[in-house]
Design an enzyme around this catalytic site. Sequence first.
Site, PDB file in Angstrom:
ATOM      1  N   ASP A 132      -3.657   6.691  -1.817  1.00  0.00           N
ATOM      2  CA  ASP A 132      -4.890   6.253  -2.468  1.00  0.00           C
ATOM      3  C   ASP A 132      -4.507   5.730  -3.856  1.00  0.00           C
ATOM      4  OD1 ASP A 132      -7.573   5.778  -2.883  1.00  0.00           O
ATOM      5  OD2 ASP A 132      -8.046   7.831  -3.489  1.00  0.00           O
TER       6      ASP A 132
ATOM      7  N   HIS B  82       0.838  -1.209   0.000  1.00  0.00           N
ATOM      8  CA  HIS B  82       0.000   0.000   0.000  1.00  0.00           C
ATOM      9  C   HIS B  82       0.875   1.262   0.000  1.00  0.00           C
ATOM     10  CE1 HIS B  82      -4.336  -0.416   0.056  1.00  0.00           C
ATOM     11  NE2 HIS B  82      -4.454   0.799   0.552  1.00  0.00           N
TER      12      HIS B  82
ATOM     13  N   GLY C 150      -5.076  -0.012  -5.492  1.00  0.00           N
ATOM     14  CA  GLY C 150      -5.699  -1.105  -6.233  1.00  0.00           C
ATOM     15  C   GLY C 150      -5.655  -0.882  -7.727  1.00  0.00           C
TER      16      GLY C 150
END
Length: 276
Positions: free
Chosen positions: A180, A176, A183
């Site tokens: 943001d 991660h 994904g």
Amino acid sequence: MTRKPFYGDLDTSIRTLLLAQIRNLWTHTSTAIEGNSLTLGDTAFILEEGLTVAGKPLRDHQEVIGHAKAIEIIYALMAKDQIQDKDLFALHRAVLTDAVVDIFKPAGAWKNEPNFTTYISEDGRQRYREFPAPRSIPILMGQWLRMLNAALQGDLTDSEAVQVYADLHLILVTIHPFFDGNGRVARLIANVPVLQAGFPPIVVPTEARQGYKRMISDYQATIPDLSELKDLNTLPDNAERQHFREMCQSYWEPTQTLLRQAQTMQQHLVAGRVSG
């Protein structure tokens, strides 16, 4: 090592149609997984006609356009033997179309604040999960990039391509590294070795959203002290990771179907030229 691209044997007109179909599907599914309200038909209309869909949010339109631009970056990366962090940053800026200038939420840079998600634990309770700390991201992503670049040097079979895609995808969303867009970036960049090996991209279907997210969470739950992760070599290669690989194999069918349809059109085209 780069093979002929999956569209290499197609006439220009058929190739253009196939790449548009894949772009539309890839963009729709990846943005829909993150909550975009546009349908596949809406997505195709926006990208092919350059028009908006009445009543749909401007942000959703921007996400679709940004993702389509990111796909162009991915195809360009097929020609590279070495991918660098600056390439990931360009991809991140493309998908994060609604980013504002904020030092705590940088677009095109690693995160500089801790980030979290929530999940349902085995005892049925809602809990927080903290991802690896910002100070660890440059080292972890350096390791991840070495994995990616090593995959680009091989002549992958289809089964190897799926495994490489699944592992790169799963590990990136587990690190991660961005505040943001993790994904969307993972579903894009993990396809570079797949494309370079001469296969169409693997695209996570919208209808698989819940199971896909659950599989990722289940894997992350097997990592002790995820927030303190400092070495990708310590990540478990377990049943949860194998399950993710198997599901990625099933995710491949939609683009393979589109490719088979294009190849059938190509055969009809060639046959028509011969008979004519």
